[in-house]
Design a protein around this motif. Sequence first.
Motif, short mmCIF file in Angstrom:
data_model
loop_
_atom_site.label_atom_id
_atom_site.label_comp_id
_atom_site.label_asym_id
_atom_site.label_seq_id
_atom_site.Cartn_x
_atom_site.Cartn_y
_atom_site.Cartn_z
N LEU A 20 0.75 -1.15 0.08
CA LEU A 20 -0.18 -0.07 -0.02
C LEU A 20 0.89 1.24 -0.09
N LEU A 21 0.61 2.21 -1.06
CA LEU A 21 1.60 3.35 -1.12
C LEU A 21 0.85 4.55 -0.41
N PRO A 22 1.37 5.04 0.32
CA PRO A 22 0.76 6.39 1.18
C PRO A 22 0.33 7.66 0.14
N GLU A 23 -0.85 8.02 0.23
CA GLU A 23 -1.30 8.96 -0.73
C GLU A 23 -0.46 10.18 -1.13
N VAL A 24 0.43 10.60 -0.03
CA VAL A 24 1.44 11.62 -0.21
C VAL A 24 2.60 11.30 -1.24
N PHE A 25 2.70 10.13 -1.48
CA PHE A 25 3.60 9.37 -2.42
C PHE A 25 2.94 9.27 -3.79
N ALA A 26 1.73 8.82 -3.75
CA ALA A 26 0.96 8.89 -4.97
C ALA A 26 0.79 10.21 -5.59
N ARG A 27 0.83 11.27 -4.87
CA ARG A 27 0.72 12.73 -5.54
C ARG A 27 2.13 13.19 -6.01
N THR A 59 1.48 4.28 9.54
CA THR A 59 0.65 4.83 10.56
C THR A 59 0.81 6.45 10.50
N PHE A 60 2.05 6.69 10.39
CA PHE A 60 2.39 8.12 10.27
C PHE A 60 1.69 8.85 9.05
N PHE A 61 1.69 8.28 7.81
CA PHE A 61 1.09 8.74 6.58
C PHE A 61 -0.39 8.88 6.73
N ASP A 62 -0.89 7.80 7.31
CA ASP A 62 -2.26 7.85 7.48
C ASP A 62 -2.83 9.17 8.50
N GLU A 66 -4.89 12.71 7.81
CA GLU A 66 -6.29 12.79 8.60
C GLU A 66 -6.20 14.36 8.99
N PHE A 67 -4.67 14.86 9.44
CA PHE A 67 -4.56 16.24 9.98
C PHE A 67 -3.99 17.17 9.11
N TYR A 68 -3.59 16.70 7.84
CA TYR A 68 -2.74 17.57 6.76
C TYR A 68 -3.18 17.08 5.67
N PRO A 69 -4.67 17.03 5.01
CA PRO A 69 -4.86 16.50 3.99
C PRO A 69 -4.41 16.98 2.61
N GLY A 70 -3.68 16.47 1.78
CA GLY A 70 -3.44 17.14 0.48
C GLY A 70 -2.07 17.75 0.57
N LEU A 71 -1.30 17.42 1.88
CA LEU A 71 0.13 17.99 2.09
C LEU A 71 1.05 17.10 0.95
N ILE A 73 4.98 15.78 -0.16
CA ILE A 73 6.12 15.38 0.67
C ILE A 73 7.20 16.34 0.87
N GLU A 74 7.32 17.33 0.09
CA GLU A 74 8.24 18.63 0.34
C GLU A 74 7.65 19.49 1.42
N GLN A 75 6.45 19.44 1.81
CA GLN A 75 5.85 20.50 2.79
C GLN A 75 5.90 19.88 4.19
N ILE A 76 6.20 18.52 4.13
CA ILE A 76 6.40 17.86 5.59
C ILE A 76 7.65 18.55 6.41
N ASN A 77 7.47 19.19 7.52
CA ASN A 77 8.55 19.87 8.14
C ASN A 77 8.75 19.32 9.54
N SER A 78 9.68 19.96 10.29
CA SER A 78 10.10 19.24 11.67
C SER A 78 8.71 19.66 12.58
N ILE A 79 8.02 20.56 12.34
CA ILE A 79 6.89 21.05 13.17
C ILE A 79 5.75 19.81 13.07
N VAL A 80 5.48 19.49 11.67
CA VAL A 80 4.52 18.46 11.52
C VAL A 80 5.20 16.80 12.16
N VAL A 81 6.37 16.38 12.10
CA VAL A 81 6.92 15.23 12.65
C VAL A 81 6.74 15.50 14.09
#
Length: 326
Positions: A20-27, A59-62, A66-71, A73-81
């Motif tokens: 199963l490929l996470p949505e963020v990678f499919a985009r 689990t992380f990408f699911d 839920e909390f950052y729909p449509g984000l 991959i380049e927008q994932i930052n230290s605050i999100v993690v």
Amino acid sequence: MTDLIIKPQTAPGLPGTEFLLPEVFARSGKRATYRFVEFFAAEIRNINTRLAYYRALTTFFDWLEEFYPGLEIEQINSIVVARYIELHPGSPLTRNQHLSAIRSLFRWLLSGGVVRENPTVEVRGVKHRVKQGKTPILSDEEMVQLLGSIDISHVVGLRDRALIATMFYSFARIGAVLGMDVKDFFHKGKRTWFRLHEKGGKYHEVPVHHKAEEYLDAYIEAAGFGGEKDVPLFQTSPGRGRKLTGKRLQRQEAWAMVKRRALAAGVSTDACNHTFRASGITNFLRNGGSRDNAQRVAAHEDVRTTALYDRRDDTISLDEIERIRL
């Protein structure tokens, strides 16, 4: 998550029939998709680590969807993690494992040119210090009771007794024991040895305790392995049958067997595959064995890991408690 038709042959060890490929990678396009799958198939060689990281990352990408729909991959930052690690309901050990998985993946994506920076670099793990292991152990009396309760009138009972004894007397990890072939129980000189395949492709040899040798000899004779040296030593049985299939016993099957045997023997049902490693080390130390030698037998890289299996001080005697007086 989006189904990506990548069969286990392409990404060995990944759970399920499809990956199963996470949505963020499919985009994020083919390069990101390929690099994500390549991380599991090529970067992580240990299957157990691969499965643990797969679960942690999905689990992380699911959570991300839920909390950052449509984000992207380049927008994932230290605050999100950092928010994910802070909100995660698991234990400190689990949260740190998830952070390690995310950090390793983004390091891989960075080296492959998928992202420009690793957003986990500034994220600190949860403080977690363990002085004592939590693996349930069996007392010497319970071990005798468990081994003596197994019906050895058929090959499956002999297999179960031999498997439990191997873990107890060799301090071996369940994965190393189940990975053994018949040829890994062998004679060298006047002694019988186990050849145990450990993490990272390493293996080490351990002399076989005479009781374990007795149990293994009885099992191998009943199984009729004869000159078959390249077959799995511990094999599955069909259902509750009394025959072997020739297929290698898996961890979950061993765990279910241990639970069933513990219940039938009337010993602690908290017992699990790892129980016998901890019980054997504790017994060895209680009977005068050194921690350094226990470390060598158990193939621990650090003696502090061995110390977690030293459970001699778990029980505070009533006499000690009665020292409290008013």
